[in-house]
Design a protein around this motif. Structure first.
Motif, mmCIF file in Angstrom:
data_model
loop_
_atom_site.group_PDB
_atom_site.id
_atom_site.type_symbol
_atom_site.label_atom_id
_atom_site.label_comp_id
_atom_site.label_asym_id
_atom_site.label_seq_id
_atom_site.Cartn_x
_atom_site.Cartn_y
_atom_site.Cartn_z
ATOM 1 N N ASP A 95 -15.982 -17.299 1.360
ATOM 2 C CA ASP A 95 -15.974 -17.489 2.821
ATOM 3 C C ASP A 95 -17.380 -17.419 3.396
ATOM 4 O OD1 ASP A 95 -16.540 -14.827 2.510
ATOM 5 O OD2 ASP A 95 -14.727 -14.093 3.493
ATOM 6 N N ASN A 96 -18.384 -17.708 2.546
ATOM 7 C CA ASN A 96 -19.768 -17.583 3.030
ATOM 8 C C ASN A 96 -20.571 -18.863 2.854
ATOM 9 O OD1 ASN A 96 -19.990 -17.513 0.255
ATOM 10 N ND2 ASN A 96 -21.615 -15.970 0.230
ATOM 11 N N ALA A 97 -19.907 -20.022 2.961
ATOM 12 C CA ALA A 97 -20.647 -21.288 2.908
ATOM 13 C C ALA A 97 -21.448 -21.448 4.188
ATOM 14 C CB ALA A 97 -19.694 -22.456 2.741
ATOM 15 N N PHE A 98 -22.620 -22.072 4.057
ATOM 16 C CA PHE A 98 -23.538 -22.186 5.188
ATOM 17 C C PHE A 98 -23.991 -23.639 5.316
ATOM 18 C CE2 PHE A 98 -27.936 -21.632 6.916
ATOM 19 C CZ PHE A 98 -27.566 -21.083 8.137
ATOM 20 N N GLY A 99 -23.961 -24.169 6.548
ATOM 21 C CA GLY A 99 -24.389 -25.555 6.772
ATOM 22 C C GLY A 99 -23.477 -26.524 6.042
ATOM 23 N N ASN A 100 -24.065 -27.571 5.471
ATOM 24 C CA ASN A 100 -23.313 -28.457 4.583
ATOM 25 C C ASN A 100 -23.580 -27.975 3.156
ATOM 26 O OD1 ASN A 100 -22.215 -30.085 6.592
ATOM 27 N ND2 ASN A 100 -24.094 -31.296 6.713
ATOM 28 N N PRO A 101 -22.688 -27.137 2.599
ATOM 29 C CA PRO A 101 -23.022 -26.365 1.397
ATOM 30 C C PRO A 101 -22.983 -27.163 0.105
ATOM 31 C CG PRO A 101 -20.806 -25.879 2.103
ATOM 32 C CD PRO A 101 -21.373 -26.783 3.140
ATOM 33 N N VAL A 102 -22.354 -28.351 0.128
ATOM 34 C CA VAL A 102 -22.331 -29.236 -1.046
ATOM 35 C C VAL A 102 -22.485 -30.665 -0.559
ATOM 36 C CG1 VAL A 102 -20.926 -27.799 -2.614
ATOM 37 C CG2 VAL A 102 -19.793 -29.279 -0.945
ATOM 38 N N ALA A 103 -22.885 -31.555 -1.472
ATOM 39 C CA ALA A 103 -22.934 -32.989 -1.182
ATOM 40 C C ALA A 103 -22.778 -33.741 -2.488
ATOM 41 C CB ALA A 103 -24.263 -33.361 -0.509
ATOM 42 N N VAL A 104 -22.420 -35.018 -2.377
ATOM 43 C CA VAL A 104 -22.214 -35.814 -3.592
ATOM 44 C C VAL A 104 -23.537 -35.999 -4.340
ATOM 45 C CG1 VAL A 104 -21.490 -38.072 -4.460
ATOM 46 C CG2 VAL A 104 -20.181 -36.959 -2.646
ATOM 47 N N VAL A 105 -24.641 -36.117 -3.589
ATOM 48 C CA VAL A 105 -25.891 -36.500 -4.248
ATOM 49 C C VAL A 105 -26.479 -35.390 -5.115
ATOM 50 C CG1 VAL A 105 -27.318 -35.998 -2.217
ATOM 51 C CG2 VAL A 105 -28.151 -37.573 -3.960
ATOM 52 N N GLN A 106 -26.461 -34.134 -4.661
ATOM 53 C CA GLN A 106 -26.959 -33.038 -5.499
ATOM 54 C C GLN A 106 -25.876 -32.747 -6.535
ATOM 55 O OE1 GLN A 106 -27.280 -32.708 -2.067
ATOM 56 N NE2 GLN A 106 -29.348 -32.025 -1.621
ATOM 57 N N HIS A 107 -26.038 -33.292 -7.737
ATOM 58 C CA HIS A 107 -24.925 -33.205 -8.674
ATOM 59 C C HIS A 107 -25.386 -33.037 -10.107
ATOM 60 C CE1 HIS A 107 -25.113 -37.218 -10.662
ATOM 61 N NE2 HIS A 107 -25.844 -37.491 -9.613
ATOM 62 N N PRO A 108 -24.533 -32.417 -10.962
ATOM 63 C CA PRO A 108 -23.265 -31.807 -10.581
ATOM 64 C C PRO A 108 -23.499 -30.460 -9.905
ATOM 65 C CG PRO A 108 -23.631 -31.508 -12.923
ATOM 66 C CD PRO A 108 -24.773 -32.346 -12.421
ATOM 67 N N ALA B 110 -17.403 -31.532 3.856
ATOM 68 C CA ALA B 110 -18.487 -31.912 2.954
ATOM 69 C C ALA B 110 -17.930 -31.711 1.549
ATOM 70 C CB ALA B 110 -19.697 -31.021 3.166
ATOM 71 N N ILE B 111 -18.150 -32.681 0.654
ATOM 72 C CA ILE B 111 -17.659 -32.532 -0.727
ATOM 73 C C ILE B 111 -18.796 -32.693 -1.718
ATOM 74 C CG2 ILE B 111 -15.285 -33.273 -0.287
ATOM 75 C CD1 ILE B 111 -16.103 -36.007 -1.609
ATOM 76 N N SER B 112 -18.577 -32.096 -2.891
ATOM 77 C CA SER B 112 -19.495 -32.286 -4.013
ATOM 78 C C SER B 112 -19.116 -33.565 -4.745
ATOM 79 C CB SER B 112 -19.381 -31.100 -4.980
ATOM 80 O OG SER B 112 -18.117 -31.135 -5.635
ATOM 81 N N ALA B 113 -19.932 -33.960 -5.697
ATOM 82 C CA ALA B 113 -19.508 -34.959 -6.678
ATOM 83 C C ALA B 113 -18.443 -34.330 -7.569
ATOM 84 C CB ALA B 113 -20.705 -35.396 -7.512
ATOM 85 N N LEU B 114 -17.828 -35.121 -8.414
ATOM 86 C CA LEU B 114 -16.875 -34.584 -9.382
ATOM 87 C C LEU B 114 -17.574 -33.559 -10.275
ATOM 88 C CD1 LEU B 114 -15.058 -37.882 -10.379
ATOM 89 C CD2 LEU B 114 -13.993 -35.906 -9.283
ATOM 90 N N ILE B 115 -16.888 -32.472 -10.529
ATOM 91 C CA ILE B 115 -17.412 -31.431 -11.401
ATOM 92 C C ILE B 115 -17.568 -31.996 -12.813
ATOM 93 C CG2 ILE B 115 -16.634 -29.293 -12.532
ATOM 94 C CD1 ILE B 115 -15.754 -28.449 -9.644
#
Ligand code: ZN
Length: 459
Positions: free
Chosen positions: A39-52, A418-423
């Motif tokens: 419960d401590n994510a800050f800003g946009n905590p993940v994105a597709v480009v910074q991967h994995p 905001a989502i990450s790329a696939l793990i």
């Protein structure tokens, strides 16, 4: 579990209704579960480009995200015991601490890779560095310092140390581990007027070669601006690495009197043979490196985006070695960020680029998985008709010519994710990291979402 509940009954003999010492299953029903793991994510905590941002390894999914003060955090989920560990702070970013810079930078979110000895690496904290870090020989400065941290013990996320292996100027880290264990770290060597480079480690990340440029930033002589790029790297066949990318003309002042904007255009593709360190286009022609706009326009273009603004997306190969690429595209609406974009699918059919099929509504973000020459799955996030944030999967069984209606994996409150790329090597239950997209500095929940929705955690 039984022991704890027994104790509960012992301590509160009157309130025994929810306690059971005989049936574990009925006891487990009384454990309150939540959809988020932190419960401590800050800003946009993940994105597709910074991967994995996460990796599955030996029964456990390891995930990373940006937490308070823009520092990197790591958590782990054991798929067998269904228990979470962490999050633990894994490093200290130079960004997010200065009260005179209240805007959340968001470029230093972590990228993760587990080496062949089991040590967990993250790369984080950079957005070009500052002049105090010295001269940037391959571009310009902006903020932060790119850093590399590693777990002190194999497969143990509780303690971390920084390693001195990379320059401070990098941002948008992307890392790949090859079958022989070599690690390739790709990033932009500075702010948006900088070369893109890679560094190689052949000793499980303890040292890296100096940066090598592969996409060249260059002042234009026809207009007042600088050539710049946004690539996405992924695994190719054997020891190849594939790169899809778009072009950014960084105007000094554009026709609307704007300086740097999020205006990017076109879609390109090329392949890096890590054995020979040579680059080629999709037709197999060798490319002079670092690639310039002039050569890219002739040799690597997938599609001309016309008036649309693009945002680079993911790429993956089918088993025949033919690339599938997502390009995000939308209109210029007069803002420096452009208008909302949606993913469009392209693929090389062996002799030409085909596709152009739009997937998902505007404001979508996506990553793709190509299982066969015909089976393509897209995992994406968007806002549904009720304004709710959705993570969904849509499948194509005709190589991307058409996509199905899609299946919602997770539907959340009003807003967007905001989502990450696939793990990396993802377990089907744990494919993507997600967190509500906001511009304020309130801490937010983080979710790990797979084919059965969010991976839950005991409250
Ligand atoms: Zn720019």
């Amino acid at each position: 579990m039984k022991k704890t509940l027994g104790l509960c009954c012992l301590l509160f003999p009157v309130l025994t209704l929810g306690c059971s010492t005989t049936s574990t299953s009925s006891a487990e029903k009384n454990v309150e579960m939540v959809d988020h793991f932190a419960d401590n994510a800050f800003g946009n905590p993940v994105a597709v480009v910074q991967h994995p941002a996460g990796q599955y390894h030996d029964g456990i999914t390891y995930v990373s995200y940006q937490g308070p003060l823009e520092d990197p955090y790591v958590a782990a989920y054991n798929h067998e015991t269904k228990e979470w560990l962490g999050p633990f702070k894994a490093g200290v970013s130079e960004m997010g601490k200065d009260p005179s810079r209240p805007k959340i930078d968001n470029h230093g979110k972590p990228t993760m890779m587990i080496d062949d000895e089991g040590y967990i690496h993250i790369f984080y904290g950079g957005h070009g560095g500052t002049p105090e870090h010295g001269d940037n020989p391959l571009g310009n400065h902006h903020y932060g310092a790119n850093k590399h941290a590693v777990s002190k013990k194999p497969l143990d996320i509780s303690e971390w140390e920084d390693l001195d292996t990379i320059p401070p100027f990098g941002t948008y880290n992307q890392v790949l581990k090859m079958d022989n264990g070599d690690m390739y770290l790709f990033y932009r060597h500075g702010a948006h007027r900088s070369d893109w480079v890679y560094q190689v480690s052949t000793d499980n990340g303890r040292s890296f070669t100096p940066p090598v440029s592969f996409l060249k930033h260059k002042r234009r002589d026809d207009v007042e601006g600088v050539d710049s790029w946004y690539p996405w790297v992924g695994h190719g066949q054997g020891n190849d690495i594939i790169v899809s990318f778009d072009y950014h003309l960084c105007w000094d002042r554009d026709a609307r009197e704007r300086g740097h904007t999020a205006n990017r255009e076109d879609l390109h593709y090329m392949v890096f043979d890590t054995d020979t360190k040579e680059w080629r286009n999709v037709q197999g022609e060798r490319l002079p490196m670092p690639l310039t706009r002039e050569v890219a326009d002739q040799k690597t273009k997938v599609v001309d985006s016309g008036d649309l603004w693009t945002f680079n997306g993911a790429a993956a190969l089918d088993p025949d070695g033919n690339p599938h690429i997502l390009m995000n595209a939308g209109k210029d609406v007069g803002l420096v960020t452009g208008g909302p974009k949606q993913p469009i699918h392209y693929r090389w059919d062996g002799s030409k680029w085909v596709g152009g099929v739009t997937i998902g509504p505007l404001k979508s973000r996506a990553d793709l998985m190509v299982k066969s020459a015909t089976d393509v799955s897209v995992f994406m996030t968007y806002q549904d008709a009720d304004g709710k944030a959705v993570i969904a999967r849509t499948d194509s069984d005709d190589a991307g010519n058409t996509f199905g209606k899609g299946e919602v994996l997770f539907r959340h409150g009003k807003g967007s994710f905001a989502i990450s790329a696939l793990i990396d090597d993802a377990h089907p239950d744990a494919r993507i990291i997600a967190s509500p997209r906001t511009s304020d500095s309130k801490l937010k929940n983080v979710y790990l979402v797979g084919d059965n929705g969010p991976v839950q955690r005991k409250k």
